[in-house]
Design a protein around this motif. Structure first.
Motif, PDB file in Angstrom:
ATOM      1  N   ARG A 282       0.795  -1.200   0.000  1.00  0.00           N
ATOM      2  CA  ARG A 282       0.000   0.000   0.000  1.00  0.00           C
ATOM      3  C   ARG A 282       0.847   1.278   0.000  1.00  0.00           C
ATOM      4  NH1 ARG A 282      -3.524  -2.071   5.003  1.00  0.00           N
ATOM      5  NH2 ARG A 282      -1.735  -3.429   5.157  1.00  0.00           N
ATOM      6  N   GLY A 283       2.108   1.146   0.351  1.00  0.00           N
ATOM      7  CA  GLY A 283       2.930   2.317   0.675  1.00  0.00           C
ATOM      8  C   GLY A 283       3.112   3.349  -0.418  1.00  0.00           C
ATOM      9  N   SER A 284       3.009   2.944  -1.700  1.00  0.00           N
ATOM     10  CA  SER A 284       3.379   3.901  -2.746  1.00  0.00           C
ATOM     11  C   SER A 284       2.186   4.575  -3.418  1.00  0.00           C
ATOM     12  CB  SER A 284       4.274   3.227  -3.791  1.00  0.00           C
ATOM     13  OG  SER A 284       3.520   2.382  -4.614  1.00  0.00           O
TER      14      SER A 284
ATOM     15  N   VAL B 196       7.192   1.172  -9.109  1.00  0.00           N
ATOM     16  CA  VAL B 196       7.234   2.328  -8.202  1.00  0.00           C
ATOM     17  C   VAL B 196       6.996   1.861  -6.771  1.00  0.00           C
ATOM     18  CG1 VAL B 196       6.133   4.524  -7.590  1.00  0.00           C
ATOM     19  CG2 VAL B 196       6.448   3.917  -9.999  1.00  0.00           C
ATOM     20  N   ASP B 197       7.925   2.184  -5.888  1.00  0.00           N
ATOM     21  CA  ASP B 197       7.720   1.863  -4.476  1.00  0.00           C
ATOM     22  C   ASP B 197       8.055   3.063  -3.602  1.00  0.00           C
ATOM     23  OD1 ASP B 197       6.832   0.349  -2.360  1.00  0.00           O
ATOM     24  OD2 ASP B 197       8.525  -1.022  -2.315  1.00  0.00           O
ATOM     25  N   ASP B 198       7.593   2.996  -2.371  1.00  0.00           N
ATOM     26  CA  ASP B 198       7.830   4.097  -1.440  1.00  0.00           C
ATOM     27  C   ASP B 198       9.279   4.142  -0.976  1.00  0.00           C
ATOM     28  OD1 ASP B 198       7.562   1.724  -0.018  1.00  0.00           O
ATOM     29  OD2 ASP B 198       6.057   2.468   1.389  1.00  0.00           O
ATOM     30  N   ILE B 199       9.827   2.969  -0.605  1.00  0.00           N
ATOM     31  CA  ILE B 199      11.152   2.984   0.025  1.00  0.00           C
ATOM     32  C   ILE B 199      11.903   1.690  -0.276  1.00  0.00           C
ATOM     33  CG2 ILE B 199      10.169   2.185   2.226  1.00  0.00           C
ATOM     34  CD1 ILE B 199      12.269   3.980   3.636  1.00  0.00           C
TER      35      ILE B 199
END
Ligand code: IMP
Ligand code: MG
Length: 178
Positions: free
Chosen positions: A41-43, A99-102
């Motif tokens: 869910r992070g991104s 694409v990811d958050d971290i």
């Protein structure tokens, strides 16, 4: 869960400015119609801003979501990545931008990249908003990185602690969570 004090690490204004320049870097390197795979869910917040910045650079991405999990309830990784929700559309023959958050240990992105390569993508590039240096034990390198951050547990702008704090418009450090 009781709200804890959060110290701002990256302001909404800093994030916005960097997302705009990242979009320029991506537009210069990818074909104009990439297939974006956003890791949930992070991104989701980052992806929403990034695709609008890509529009400003003349790109026409298509978007799909992959839900993976490795963190449990808090700030500790279980070490195993699990697939919670698969892609909906075909990635065969597509130029994919993951694409990811971290990027921390790299396990999540390694898992996602192997899956997408296995589905026959033509190319896979990786974009992360944040990178914690020195913790990546995999061979995953991000092609596009928003910010290098210190080895602190961060929340906001989609990133969570126990599924809280995703709504913060900035990225911050939760006091007492290391
Ligand atoms: P990796 O698999 O260790 O690279 O971790 C990546 C995933 O763990 C990210 O997609 C995040 O969801 C989560 N994560 C890692 N570090 C943090 C953090 O500081 N705050 C919130 N989530 C994090
Ligand atoms: Mg995540």
């Amino acid at each position: 869960m009781q709200a804890r004090p959060i110290s701002v690490l990256l302001s909404a204004r800093q994030i916005h400015a960097r997302v705009e320049t990242l979009a320029g870097e991506i537009a210069a390197a990818l074909p104009p119609d990439p297939f974006i795979v956003s890791l949930l869910r992070g991104s989701f917040v980052f992806t929403a801003d990034l695709i609008r910045a890509l529009h400003g650079r003349g790109m026409r991405p298509q978007i799909d979501f992959l839900t993976l999990g490795s963190y449990g309830q808090g700030d500790r990784s279980s070490g195993t990545v699990t697939l919670h929700r698969a892609l909906t559309d075909e990635v065969t023959g597509r130029d994919v931008l993951l694409v990811d958050d971290i990027l921390e240990s790299g396990r999540t992105l390694h898992f996602a990249r192997e899956l997408i390569v296995g589905l026959g993508a033509k190319s896979v590039r990786v974009c992360v908003l944040l990178e914690k240096p020195g913790k990546n034990g995999t061979n995953v390198k991000a092609d596009f990185v928003g910010f290098q951050i210190p080895d602190k547990f961060v929340v906001g702008y989609g990133l969570d602690y126990a599924n809280y704090y995703r709504e913060l418009p900035f990225i911050g450090v939760v006091d007492q969570v290391e």
